[in-house]
Scaffold this motif. Structure first.
Motif, PDB file in Angstrom:
ATOM      1  N   SER A 156       5.283  -0.956 -14.841  1.00  0.00           N
ATOM      2  CA  SER A 156       6.131  -0.360 -13.796  1.00  0.00           C
ATOM      3  C   SER A 156       5.524  -0.597 -12.409  1.00  0.00           C
ATOM      4  CB  SER A 156       6.473   1.107 -14.057  1.00  0.00           C
ATOM      5  OG  SER A 156       5.389   1.831 -14.501  1.00  0.00           O
ATOM      6  N   ASP A 157       4.198  -0.686 -12.318  1.00  0.00           N
ATOM      7  CA  ASP A 157       3.613  -1.096 -11.029  1.00  0.00           C
ATOM      8  C   ASP A 157       4.005  -2.543 -10.718  1.00  0.00           C
ATOM      9  OD1 ASP A 157       2.242   1.382 -10.928  1.00  0.00           O
ATOM     10  OD2 ASP A 157       0.471   0.459 -10.041  1.00  0.00           O
ATOM     11  N   GLU A 158       4.024  -3.391 -11.755  1.00  0.00           N
ATOM     12  CA  GLU A 158       4.423  -4.791 -11.541  1.00  0.00           C
ATOM     13  C   GLU A 158       5.886  -4.857 -11.089  1.00  0.00           C
ATOM     14  OE1 GLU A 158       4.264  -7.286 -15.031  1.00  0.00           O
ATOM     15  OE2 GLU A 158       4.814  -9.081 -13.879  1.00  0.00           O
ATOM     16  N   GLY A 190       0.132   6.339  -7.258  1.00  0.00           N
ATOM     17  CA  GLY A 190      -0.921   7.337  -7.339  1.00  0.00           C
ATOM     18  C   GLY A 190      -1.101   8.031  -5.998  1.00  0.00           C
ATOM     19  N   THR A 191      -2.320   8.453  -5.707  1.00  0.00           N
ATOM     20  CA  THR A 191      -2.560   9.282  -4.520  1.00  0.00           C
ATOM     21  C   THR A 191      -2.844   8.464  -3.258  1.00  0.00           C
ATOM     22  OG1 THR A 191      -4.922   9.455  -5.021  1.00  0.00           O
ATOM     23  CG2 THR A 191      -3.481  11.168  -5.926  1.00  0.00           C
ATOM     24  N   ALA A 192      -2.854   7.144  -3.382  1.00  0.00           N
ATOM     25  CA  ALA A 192      -3.093   6.253  -2.233  1.00  0.00           C
ATOM     26  C   ALA A 192      -4.279   6.737  -1.374  1.00  0.00           C
ATOM     27  CB  ALA A 192      -1.820   6.104  -1.400  1.00  0.00           C
ATOM     28  N   PRO A 193      -5.468   6.868  -1.956  1.00  0.00           N
ATOM     29  CA  PRO A 193      -6.601   7.450  -1.212  1.00  0.00           C
ATOM     30  C   PRO A 193      -7.002   6.648   0.025  1.00  0.00           C
ATOM     31  CG  PRO A 193      -7.331   6.492  -3.304  1.00  0.00           C
ATOM     32  CD  PRO A 193      -5.845   6.484  -3.329  1.00  0.00           C
ATOM     33  N   ILE A 241       1.821   6.795   4.590  1.00  0.00           N
ATOM     34  CA  ILE A 241       2.321   6.653   3.215  1.00  0.00           C
ATOM     35  C   ILE A 241       3.847   6.661   3.246  1.00  0.00           C
ATOM     36  CG2 ILE A 241       2.235   9.162   2.693  1.00  0.00           C
ATOM     37  CD1 ILE A 241       1.394   8.294  -0.203  1.00  0.00           C
ATOM     38  N   ASN A 242       4.437   5.754   2.476  1.00  0.00           N
ATOM     39  CA  ASN A 242       5.898   5.671   2.429  1.00  0.00           C
ATOM     40  C   ASN A 242       6.426   6.762   1.486  1.00  0.00           C
ATOM     41  OD1 ASN A 242       8.559   4.994   2.167  1.00  0.00           O
ATOM     42  ND2 ASN A 242       8.191   2.803   1.893  1.00  0.00           N
ATOM     43  N   PRO A 243       7.232   7.698   1.992  1.00  0.00           N
ATOM     44  CA  PRO A 243       7.724   8.779   1.128  1.00  0.00           C
ATOM     45  C   PRO A 243       8.979   8.424   0.341  1.00  0.00           C
ATOM     46  CG  PRO A 243       8.412   9.175   3.375  1.00  0.00           C
ATOM     47  CD  PRO A 243       7.665   7.863   3.393  1.00  0.00           C
TER      48      PRO A 243
HETATM   49  P1  ATP Z   1      -2.698   5.744 -10.262  1.00  0.00           P
HETATM   50  O1  ATP Z   1      -3.550   5.030 -11.238  1.00  0.00           O
HETATM   51  O2  ATP Z   1      -3.156   7.129  -9.907  1.00  0.00           O
HETATM   52  O3  ATP Z   1      -1.224   5.649 -10.562  1.00  0.00           O
HETATM   53  P2  ATP Z   1      -2.614   3.436  -8.624  1.00  0.00           P
HETATM   54  O4  ATP Z   1      -3.658   2.603  -9.201  1.00  0.00           O
HETATM   55  O5  ATP Z   1      -1.191   3.128  -8.971  1.00  0.00           O
HETATM   56  O6  ATP Z   1      -2.899   4.975  -8.887  1.00  0.00           O
HETATM   57  P3  ATP Z   1      -2.109   4.016  -5.915  1.00  0.00           P
HETATM   58  O7  ATP Z   1      -2.738   5.285  -5.480  1.00  0.00           O
HETATM   59  O8  ATP Z   1      -0.689   4.086  -6.276  1.00  0.00           O
HETATM   60  O9  ATP Z   1      -2.910   3.363  -7.092  1.00  0.00           O
HETATM   61  O10 ATP Z   1      -2.336   2.961  -4.761  1.00  0.00           O
HETATM   62  C1  ATP Z   1      -2.381   1.545  -4.934  1.00  0.00           C
HETATM   63  C2  ATP Z   1      -2.226   0.887  -3.564  1.00  0.00           C
HETATM   64  O11 ATP Z   1      -0.867   1.028  -3.151  1.00  0.00           O
HETATM   65  C3  ATP Z   1      -3.082   1.513  -2.466  1.00  0.00           C
HETATM   66  O12 ATP Z   1      -3.519   0.505  -1.574  1.00  0.00           O
HETATM   67  C4  ATP Z   1      -2.128   2.454  -1.778  1.00  0.00           C
HETATM   68  O13 ATP Z   1      -2.427   2.700  -0.422  1.00  0.00           O
HETATM   69  C5  ATP Z   1      -0.800   1.734  -1.918  1.00  0.00           C
HETATM   70  N1  ATP Z   1       0.298   2.714  -2.008  1.00  0.00           N
HETATM   71  C6  ATP Z   1       0.576   3.514  -3.053  1.00  0.00           C
HETATM   72  N2  ATP Z   1       1.618   4.287  -2.787  1.00  0.00           N
HETATM   73  C7  ATP Z   1       2.015   3.994  -1.534  1.00  0.00           C
HETATM   74  C8  ATP Z   1       3.052   4.477  -0.694  1.00  0.00           C
HETATM   75  N3  ATP Z   1       3.910   5.429  -1.097  1.00  0.00           N
HETATM   76  N4  ATP Z   1       3.170   3.960   0.547  1.00  0.00           N
HETATM   77  C9  ATP Z   1       2.344   3.003   0.981  1.00  0.00           C
HETATM   78  N5  ATP Z   1       1.343   2.494   0.217  1.00  0.00           N
HETATM   79  C10 ATP Z   1       1.163   2.989  -1.016  1.00  0.00           C
END
Ligand code: ATP
Length: 375
Positions: free
Chosen positions: A274-276, A304-307, A315-317
């Motif tokens: 789903s990330d892909e 995820g939390t986009a740390p 962050i895009n809502p």
């Molecule tokens: P998790 O394993 O907790 O699902 P993840 O591996 O999917 O986390 P994310 O926290 O989603 O990782 O972030 C991955 C990358 O995508 C980061 O560089 C983050 O800044 C970017 N990203 C994630 N969500 C957003 C968003 N809503 N808007 C902009 N950038 C985002």
């Protein structure tokens, strides 16, 4: 569409709002501002974010607060956690939300890297409870001691052809993790996916369910998952069923996403693919999700939390807002869900107040204000 349900506000639902950690609360609060501007017949119970919970209460108290919220509220809109917000596992395993629904849909204005993103519109149904996510891990020596590694063949070859036989299981500094499925759970998520395929067919989609796993290697687990899915799908003669090996399927998400309608995946592949899929429509900021059980559901973005962007208000809502659209449908507030979706679409079509991940310079809050203006 049911305007009758939309206007039936005598039993006003309660939505728990759990902001989560890192950058997630920024997306959740911006989305909440939009929902509040809509003056919905909904009572919101807004919980503190993870950092505030850690400051103001013990972990046990925080966990109880989150569990009580899941018990008390009709549903929850959740950000995402890095582990700081306690108790969220209860939403999944406690409330048995076994089907994680993740629509992958391109909309005009989404900054997709694909040559032809128009028409990408499918839904991933990710099994949400089993597979490697039980977290049963340990030292490889435990596997040797259990006798589980005492098999004549390993990796497709005879034990005698492997230098040292299986000695390495007992002696090596190694670890294992358990991947498992149960028939009852796979059957219920497969039925869920089949019903969703029927619904989408009624709305004009192809009526096709695609299942994928690494069944050529893991025949007794992944193979069984696909077999059960095929068995269940055969009880729905109005839909078609196909399956692909996971690596081939990963390619298809990029090469031929237009061929997909509903996709059923085991937990881990569902998370990864789903990330892909989100990447093909323009990124993680655009992909919503909902987790459904027999009697309860909650909603959260795929990301995820986009740390790395926490505190930057970039962050895009959209993913959280589209999750809220799914939530409004779940609450039977279909017209309001469609109004919110149309407002988000209008902001993307105008393309003037988008967040940096979409090539714009708007902050999270400015994007939310654009959606409110479009409403
Ligand atoms: P998790 O394993 O907790 O699902 P993840 O591996 O999917 O986390 P994310 O926290 O989603 O990782 O972030 C991955 C990358 O995508 C980061 O560089 C983050 O800044 C970017 N990203 C994630 N969500 C957003 C968003 N809503 N808007 C902009 N950038 C985002």
């Amino acid at each position: 569409m049911s305007s009758a349900t939309d206007s039936a506000s005598d039993a006003q639902p309660t939505v728990g709002v759990l902001p989560g950690d890192d950058a997630a609360p920024e997306a959740v609060h911006a989305s909440l501002a939009v929902l509040q501007a809509m003056e919905l017949p909904i009572a919101f119970e807004v919980l503190p974010d993870g950092a505030e919970m850690a400051r103001e209460m013990s972990r046990e108290e925080g966990e109880q607060l989150v569990i009580d919220t899941a018990e008390r509220c009709n549903t929850v809109l959740f950000g995402s956690t890095n582990g700081q917000t306690p108790g969220v596992g209860y939403f999944r395993w406690g409330r048995q939300t076994y089907a994680n629904v993740r629509p992958i849909k391109w909309r005009p204005g989404f900054r997709s890297p694909m040559v032809r993103p128009e028409g990408i519109d499918y839904v991933i149904v990710r099994e949400n409870l089993e597979d490697l996510y039980a977290g049963i891990e340990g030292d490889l020596s435990e596997v040797a001691a259990s006798g589980l590694a005492d098999r004549p063949r390993f990796g497709g070859v005879s034990r005698t052809q492997i230098p040292g036989g299986f000695g390495h299981f007992a002696e090596a500094d190694g670890r294992y993790a358990i991947k498992y499925f149960t028939r009852a759970n796979v059957e219920r998520v497969a039925h869920f996916a089949c019903r969703l395929t029927q619904q989408r067919k009624a709305e004009g989609s192809e009526g096709k369910l695609t299942c994928s796993a690494k069944y050529n290697v893991l025949s007794r687990t992944d193979g069984w998952f696909v077999e059960i899915a095929a068995e269940v799908a055969s009880g729905y003669p109005d839909i078609t069923f196909e399956s692909f090996i996971a690596d081939d399927f990963a390619r298809r998400i990029v090469a031929s996403p237009h061929d997909l309608d509903v996709v059923l995946l085991p937990n881990l592949y569902g998370d990864i693919f789903s990330d892909e899929g989100a990447g093909t429509i323009g990124g993680l900021g655009l992909a919503p999700s909902g987790c459904f059980g027999e009697d309860w559901a909650y909603f959260e973005s795929v990301h995820g939390t986009a740390p790395d962007i926490a505190g930057m208000h970039r962050i895009n809502p959209t993913a959280t807002m589209l999750s809220a659209v799914m939530m409004l449908h779940h609450l039977g507030q279909h017209e309001r869900a469609s109004a919110l979706e149309a407002a988000i679409d209008a902001v993307y079509e105008a393309g003037e107040r988008l967040t940096p991940d979409q090539g714009g310079s708007a902050s999270t809050e400015e994007f939310a204000q654009a959606v409110i203006d479009a409403l």
